[in-house]
Design an enzyme around this catalytic site. Structure first.
Site, PDB file in Angstrom:
ATOM      1  N   GLN A 235       0.830  -1.197   0.000  1.00 15.54           N
ATOM      2  CA  GLN A 235       0.000   0.000   0.000  1.00 15.54           C
ATOM      3  C   GLN A 235       0.876   1.263   0.000  1.00 15.54           C
ATOM      4  OE1 GLN A 235      -3.116   0.667  -0.398  1.00 15.54           O
ATOM      5  NE2 GLN A 235      -3.102   2.832   0.205  1.00 15.54           N
ATOM      6  N   GLU A 236       1.991   1.189   0.718  1.00 11.93           N
ATOM      7  CA  GLU A 236       2.868   2.351   0.819  1.00 11.93           C
ATOM      8  C   GLU A 236       3.667   2.595  -0.449  1.00 11.93           C
ATOM      9  OE1 GLU A 236       3.243   4.635   2.993  1.00 11.93           O
ATOM     10  OE2 GLU A 236       2.128   3.916   4.734  1.00 11.93           O
ATOM     11  N   SER A 237       4.287   1.542  -0.992  1.00 10.92           N
ATOM     12  CA  SER A 237       5.275   1.743  -2.061  1.00 10.92           C
ATOM     13  C   SER A 237       5.125   0.828  -3.259  1.00 10.92           C
ATOM     14  CB  SER A 237       6.679   1.533  -1.481  1.00 10.92           C
ATOM     15  OG  SER A 237       6.858   0.149  -1.131  1.00 10.92           O
TER      16      SER A 237
END
Length: 481
Positions: free
Chosen positions: A305-307
């Site tokens: 989700q972040e990267s």
């Protein structure tokens, strides 16, 4: 690869399935026999009943059945079936006490069984494959409908046939919703019919599935009891249901199993499944190593989700790396190089576990991760503001279901001016957590299927695929008119 894996696995399951062992006649429950356990017949499904090595037993129906057994003061025996006909017959013969399997209420079932109270409601939808024309008219589909025998889909089609006499469909005995989804996604059948919740859940694994027209709205999902059962068990079930409804259990389970799947993104889901095959293997051992007692798949889902598992990821706001750490956070967790994948994963794991530990003890263990992830996204201060607002509105500040409703209010001046930390992108935090939950569910499913694939031989695989084709040829058409 994943789609082929799905088709092969459910076919092998068919080959391996033996009739469910049930108690002998002397164990059949009569109205005067004292129960020594609660025997609950069920079907396999992510939202109904699953039993995995890592997570144990899970599912909406399992959790409710487990609570009901505790309410009765009895041990619970879940009896999973792969065939609806056998499931219903076992209830009629007294070999199980209750059916808890995501079963929709129909007139036929009302005549054959006693029906428990409504657990939740679903729509019946036509399911087709991405890339094929969207069906517009149920009476003139350019292909056949295939549904599971003894399912509520048959009732839906029978009702539609009254106004469309030429409507016809195939019924299969050995496949259920999940199996038919795989066949639609693979192009082996044209259409099936499913309840809306099952479709939403399976789109996480098979993004090719599409929801067509709604054929029947707001069907009630209920538990079934034998028609000749004394009223004692039903009265206890009703009392239990009212107790749990007042306690918010039904809403909590609805949020847990269905709340995060309502937003579906085809492109994102396809990209994630490709990344599981092509990118995750390089970093999986790092997630497993630094997760510790924490489920590595939740850490991996957060990182995606972040990267999107890009160790060089950067944002305009200055966060970087696999876990998109800010510079102060990186210093706090001892990360010297945020663009080093291993350091970032280690630091993200430390920071996430630290947030979980800092949460109020009133938040249940099963929900702490969602509060921690929201804090990871917008900061613990804003989450605490939302919890206080939640409490002021008469809701439970330790329930993610309730706080999830309030977080978006932090974007409205009417509400955030009452808080300590002011404005926050609460809607983004809710979407953030829901996305991670979807990624996590997909990782769990893929991981479980991969482990089962390890036990297959080439001979079993070929035999399994042949069994799929054989079952499809045994479909039966209902009479017209």
């Amino acid at each position: 690869m994943i789609k082929k894996l799905f088709v092969i696995l459910f076919a092998v399951t068919l080959l391996a399935c033996q009739p469910v062992e049930t108690p002998q006649s002397e164990d059949v429950i009569s109205p005067v026999t004292k129960r020594t356990e609660l025997r609950v017949g069920t079907l396999y499904g992510p939202q109904i009943y699953l039993n995995s090595e890592e997570l144990g037993e899970s599912g909406f129906d399992f959790e409710m059945a487990n609570k009901f057994a505790d309410y009765l003061g009895l041990p619970l025996q879940m009896v999973p079936f792969t065939n609806r006909k056998q499931l219903f017959q076992s209830l009629k013969e007294g070999k199980i006490d209750i059916i808890a399997a995501g079963i929709a209420k129909t007139p036929s079932r009302s005549q054959q069984f006693k029906l428990g109270p409504t657990m939740y409601k679903v729509n019946q939808v036509l399911v087709y494959k991405e890339g094929t024309p969207e069906p517009k008219d149920i009476a003139s589909l350019p292909g056949e409908i295939t549904v599971a025998s003894h399912s509520s889909s048959v009732h839906t089609l029978t009702q539609l046939q009254k106004n469309h006499p030429d409507l016809a469909w195939n019924q299969v005995n050995e496949q259920d919703y999940d199996d038919l989804f795989a066949l639609v996604a693979n192009g082996d059948i044209n259409y099936t019919i499913s309840d809306s919740n099952s479709l939403l859940i399976n789109q996480r694994f098979l993004p090719e599935l599409r929801a067509g027209m709604i054929l029947e709205e707001k069907l009630e999902v209920v538990w079934l009891l034998p028609a000749d059962e004394s009223d004692r068990l039903m009265s206890k079930l009703l009392a239990f249901w009212h107790k749990e409804k007042r306690a918010g259990t039904l809403e909590h389970l609805n949020e847990k199993y269905f709340g995060h799947v309502k937003r579906f993104d085809y492109v994102d889901t396809r990209a994630f499944i490709r990344a599981i095959d092509n990118v995750l293997p390089e970093y999986r051992s790092m997630f497993e190593q630094y997760a510790g007692d924490f489920d590595w798949r939740k850490l991996a889902a957060t990182s995606y989700q972040e990267s999107h598992w890009n160790p060089s990821a950067r944002s305009p706001t200055g966060v970087r790396g696999m876990m998109m750490l800010t510079r102060p956070t990186a210093e706090y967790v001892g990360v010297n190089d945020r663009l080093d994948a291993e350091q970032s994963i280690r630091g993200g794991a430390i920071y996430l576990k630290d947030m979980i530990d800092r949460l109020p003890e009133s938040i249940p263990d099963s929900q702490r991760i969602w509060f921690a992830l929201a804090s990871y996204n917008i900061g613990m201060g804003h989450v605490e503001d939302a919890r206080k607002l939640t409490q002021s509105m008469g809701m439970d500040p330790s329930s993610w279901r309730d706080v999830k409703k309030v977080l978006p209010l932090l974007q409205q001046s009417k509400y955030y001016k009452q808080t300590r930390y002011g404005y926050a992108r609460g809607s983004e935090a809710v979407h953030y957590v829901d996305s991670i939950r979807r990624y996590y569910d997909t990782l769990v499913w893929v991981d479980n299927q991969s482990k089962q694939m390890e036990t297959l031989t080439p001979e079993n695989e070929a035999e399994a695929v042949a069994e799929v084709n054989n079952n499809l040829t045994k479909s039966t058409l209902p009479p017209k008119g």
